[in-house]
Design a protein around this motif. Structure first.
Motif, PDB file in Angstrom:
ATOM      1  N   MET A  14       0.835  -1.199   0.000  1.00 35.26           N
ATOM      2  CA  MET A  14       0.000   0.000   0.000  1.00 35.26           C
ATOM      3  C   MET A  14       0.869   1.248   0.000  1.00 35.26           C
ATOM      4  SD  MET A  14      -1.361   0.127   3.973  1.00 35.26           S
ATOM      5  CE  MET A  14      -2.185  -1.467   3.836  1.00 35.26           C
TER       6      MET A  14
ATOM      7  N   TYR B 142      -2.800   0.307  -3.887  1.00 30.05           N
ATOM      8  CA  TYR B 142      -3.768   0.461  -2.798  1.00 30.05           C
ATOM      9  C   TYR B 142      -3.354   1.693  -1.995  1.00 30.05           C
ATOM     10  CZ  TYR B 142      -7.029  -1.050   0.861  1.00 30.05           C
ATOM     11  OH  TYR B 142      -8.071  -1.135   1.750  1.00 30.05           O
TER      12      TYR B 142
ATOM     13  N   ARG C 156      -5.197  -5.971   4.994  1.00 26.87           N
ATOM     14  CA  ARG C 156      -4.790  -5.892   3.591  1.00 26.87           C
ATOM     15  C   ARG C 156      -3.978  -7.127   3.205  1.00 26.87           C
ATOM     16  NH1 ARG C 156      -6.149  -4.969  -1.313  1.00 26.87           N
ATOM     17  NH2 ARG C 156      -4.428  -4.409  -2.693  1.00 26.87           N
TER      18      ARG C 156
END
Length: 312
Positions: A236, A265, A305
């Motif tokens: 991310m 992300y 995640r």
């Protein structure tokens, strides 16, 4: 200062356009400083204060505002300058950061300034107060305005923890985390340190950028030397909203427009109000929103995640 904070809806429209507004104030007679208007709840003449025994030296007391007790910090003293002389021009700027409300004593409040983030630059490394600044800009008359790193001030007044509650991260997630990479984008060194320290507990490889422009350049450079999608490499990107040169909203827009980066992300990590940012997350195309600063909440977001990416 009645009316200085009117038209919030109008200011909201600036966000997502790499524009924002600063509240200008003075510490001492001449030096101009600023904070983002979105952090400000109210501006008023310094009210009567009550002392707090054993408080931090820069906390000069508490004010009672409609039944709410608000600690008041001498901002000048907090950033290493002379304590503020309380005169008839002294004001209290009531702010909300990271879910807490506090007042800042300043010498005087000047006006609101509408700017493009591209007009705001990081402070020079030679600046004496750079330790407490996130950025600088100049007015039309060439006066320098220094933007205060309020997150650093608050972290010193109320120390934060970057420890993660034992047992929050399962062993299988922890094993995977040690092979993950994350980019942290924030103009505040304190904020970057908070995220870095927390994620280091998980063994994650962390890359840092000081604003959106820096992050975009780094990500594009990584894309040049990465086979496949960059989203396969980075778990991310965690980005602040407010940053000089390019804010987090504009950064997200630029990432989504680049075929090599568009699947990254992106988590918006900011001390601005949660309800506002949830709306902005959807508008600019972020994947999630994380309020500053809660180490367990950050760790849980990373854990969730990882579980999605690795089908755990």
């Amino acid at each position: 200062m009645s009316g200085i904070l009117d038209s919030v809806d109008q200011r909201t429209q600036l966000v997502g356009q790499n524009r924002f507004e600063l509240l200008l104030f003075r510490l001492g007679r001449h030096q101009l400083f600023a904070i983002n208007v979105f952090k400000v709840k109210e501006v008023l003449k310094l009210p009567r204060l009550n002392a707090i025994p054993n408080s931090h030296p820069v906390v000069i007391g508490v004010a009672n505002m409609r039944g709410q007790t608000v600690p008041v910090i001498d901002l000048s003293a907090a950033i290493g300058m002379r304590p503020t002389e309380i005169t008839e021009t002294a004001h209290m700027i009531v702010t909300e950061y990271n879910g807490t409300v506090q007042g800042f004593l300043v010498s005087d409040v000047e006006r609101i300034l509408n700017l493009d983030w591209s007009d705001v630059m990081p402070p020079p490394v030679t600046a004496g107060r750079a330790h407490y600044l996130t950025a600088i800009t100049r007015l039309e008359d060439n006066r320098l305005v220094e933007i205060v790193d309020v997150e650093k001030v608050l972290a010193e007044v109320s120390p934060y923890t970057t420890e993660i509650t034992p047992g929050l991260i399962e062993d299988e997630v922890l094993a995977i985390a040690q092979s993950c990479e994350v980019m942290v984008v924030d103009d505040s060194q304190t904020a970057r340190d908070q995220v870095h320290s927390t994620l280091s507990n998980l063994g994650i490889q962390i890359y840092e950028a000081v604003n959106g422009t820096d992050a975009l350049q780094q990500l594009r450079a990584f894309a040049e030397h990465t086979d496949g999608s960059l989203s396969d490499r980075f778990l991310m990107v965690i980005t602040d909203a407010e940053m000089p040169e390019m804010d987090g909203y504009r950064l997200t827009t630029e990432i989504r427009a680049d075929d090599r980066l568009k699947d990254l992300y992106i988590v918006l990590h900011t001390s601005l109000s949660g309800s506002f940012n949830h709306a902005m997350v959807e508008k600019v195309g972020c994947n999630d929103f994380l309020p500053k600063f809660e180490s367990d909440r950050l760790a849980k977001l990373v854990k969730d995640r990882i579980k999605v990416v690795y089908n755990l």
